[in-house]
Scaffold this motif. Structure first.
Motif, PDB file in Angstrom:
ATOM      1  N   GLU A  54       0.837  -1.202   0.000  1.00  0.00           N
ATOM      2  CA  GLU A  54       0.000   0.000   0.000  1.00  0.00           C
ATOM      3  C   GLU A  54       0.873   1.254   0.000  1.00  0.00           C
ATOM      4  O   GLU A  54       0.569   2.243  -0.688  1.00  0.00           O
TER       5      GLU A  54
ATOM      6  N   LYS B 291      -5.674   3.390  -1.390  1.00  0.00           N
ATOM      7  CA  LYS B 291      -5.853   2.346  -0.395  1.00  0.00           C
ATOM      8  C   LYS B 291      -5.643   0.955  -1.003  1.00  0.00           C
ATOM      9  O   LYS B 291      -5.844  -0.059  -0.351  1.00  0.00           O
TER      10      LYS B 291
ATOM     11  N   GLY C 122      -3.563  -2.307  -2.675  1.00  0.00           N
ATOM     12  CA  GLY C 122      -2.334  -3.010  -2.333  1.00  0.00           C
ATOM     13  C   GLY C 122      -2.494  -4.498  -2.548  1.00  0.00           C
ATOM     14  O   GLY C 122      -3.618  -5.009  -2.586  1.00  0.00           O
TER      15      GLY C 122
END
Length: 372
Positions: A336, A355, A357
């Motif tokens: 992230e 946000k 990842g």
């Protein structure tokens, strides 16, 4: 031994019964009788088949020969992966599910009652493979499912059952499973005959492999065990049986054009268990190894998967060598942070960042290289 079945049915002294007996010249009684020689001790055997039309004495023959009442297995309201052999080995359960052709991983997470008839049939066979009773008698074997699923499923089960001990007897009104189940003996209640058989190969399945575009992927996507976007710059291959698409694979090149990467291997559920998946993958990998691709350049293929059954099959196949194994995903927080820093450099995100990842999961990804 002589198998003798007699179900007495005397004609009652009623108007309708007497009229029917008179119209069709039925004298004395309407008893059911079946007599034939059955010598199950003549040879060692693992799989038997009792076949014949409804009302011909199949179930009675099974009860007379093997005793007991046929009991329907009870399934708990739990995911399939938990309901089968709850105290057994995880790999044994997944291997059994894959062996009988129930390779659609989302189905493993559903209770038995939420499965289709075909999936329930295969789940029952997987349970038998895990429990391995000394003798299993299955009445109405394949009777309630699509005939293609029945034949493929019977063939897949027979192959897996013969790898271990125990005896299995299928009782069915459908003769079309005989060549796929390959029983050691057949008791035919229609003809009143018992015969031993020599084992033969299951019927051949002819598959045509074509290079296509992404238009077939939506039909296969619901049956893939992962929800992923389409591969970038992929070459699509689809296998057809009698004109119907049954197998799918994507292939793309790795940086440097030295290797290819296969992904999105899917076999339609009704064809799972017939051994088509690995043969299909091997054939496409062989084409790329010989340079039969749009780049006209020979390239070995890499293939990554998390499917336990497919991993085992690839490890057994001498055409493939395992080259990697990761038991869990990468650090999601670090991923992230990388995404956020990249977005900031490009000016595509504010200070809150992205946000998104990768990682943070326990999915074991195993890699293989085609070495032929």
């Amino acid at each position: 031994m002589r198998l003798a079945i007699h179900h007495p049915a005397p004609i009652p002294a009623t108007y309708r019964a007497a009229r029917v007996a008179s119209l069709f010249n039925i004298v004395d009684d309407a008893d059911f009788r079946l007599e034939l020689e059955v010598d199950l001790e003549a040879r060692p055997w693992q799989i038997g088949l009792i076949v014949g039309p409804s009302g011909s004495g199949k179930t009675s023959a099974a009860k007379t020969l093997f005793g007991g009442e046929s009991k329907e297995a009870r399934w708990p309201d739990a995911p399939l992966i938990e309901a089968i052999a709850p105290g057994g080995d995880f790999n044994q359960v997944t291997g059994a599910l894959a062996a009988v052709g129930l390779g659609s991983v989302p189905s493993w997470l559903r209770p038995f009652a939420h499965l289709s008839n075909g999936e329930q049939f295969r789940a029952g066979l997987a349970r038998l493979l895990c429990e391995r009773p000394a003798l299993a008698v299955v009445d109405e074997f394949t009777s309630t499912i699509d005939r293609r699923v029945a034949r493929i499923g019977a063939g897949a089960f027979a192959k897996a059952w013969r790898r271990g001990a125990g005896q299995f007897v299928g009782v069915t009104c459908h003769e079309d499973v005989t060549d796929w189940l390959q029983p050691d003996w057949v008791l035919d209640t229609r003809r009143g005959a018992f015969a031993w058989r020599c084992l033969r190969r299951a019927p051949r399945i002819q598959m045509d492999i074509r290079a296509t575009n992404g238009s077939f992927w939506p039909a296969f996507e619901p049956h893939h065990y992962l929800k992923l976007p389409r591969m970038v710059a992929a070459n699509y291959y689809v296998g057809f049986v009698d004109g119907a698409p049954v197998a799918h694979l994507c292939v793309s090149t790795r940086p440097g054009m030295k290797e290819a990467r296969g992904c999105r291997l899917v076999i339609m559920p009704e064809w799972q268990g017939a051994g088509l998946g690995l043969r299909f993958l091997n054939e496409v990998a062989a084409l790329w190894r010989r340079g039969v691709n749009r780049y006209q350049k020979p390239m070995p293929m890499l293939f990554h998967t998390s499917h336990p059954g497919l991993c085992e099959a690839l490890r057994r196949d001498p055409l493939w060598a395992q080259v990697s194994a990761s038991l869990h995903g990468d650090n999601r927080k670090r991923s992230e942070a990388t995404f956020k820093a990249s977005a900031l450099r490009k000016g595509t995100a504010d200070r809150s960042g992205s946000k998104g990842g990768h990682g943070g999961h326990f999915r074991a990804v195993q890699g293989f290289r085609y070495v032929e």
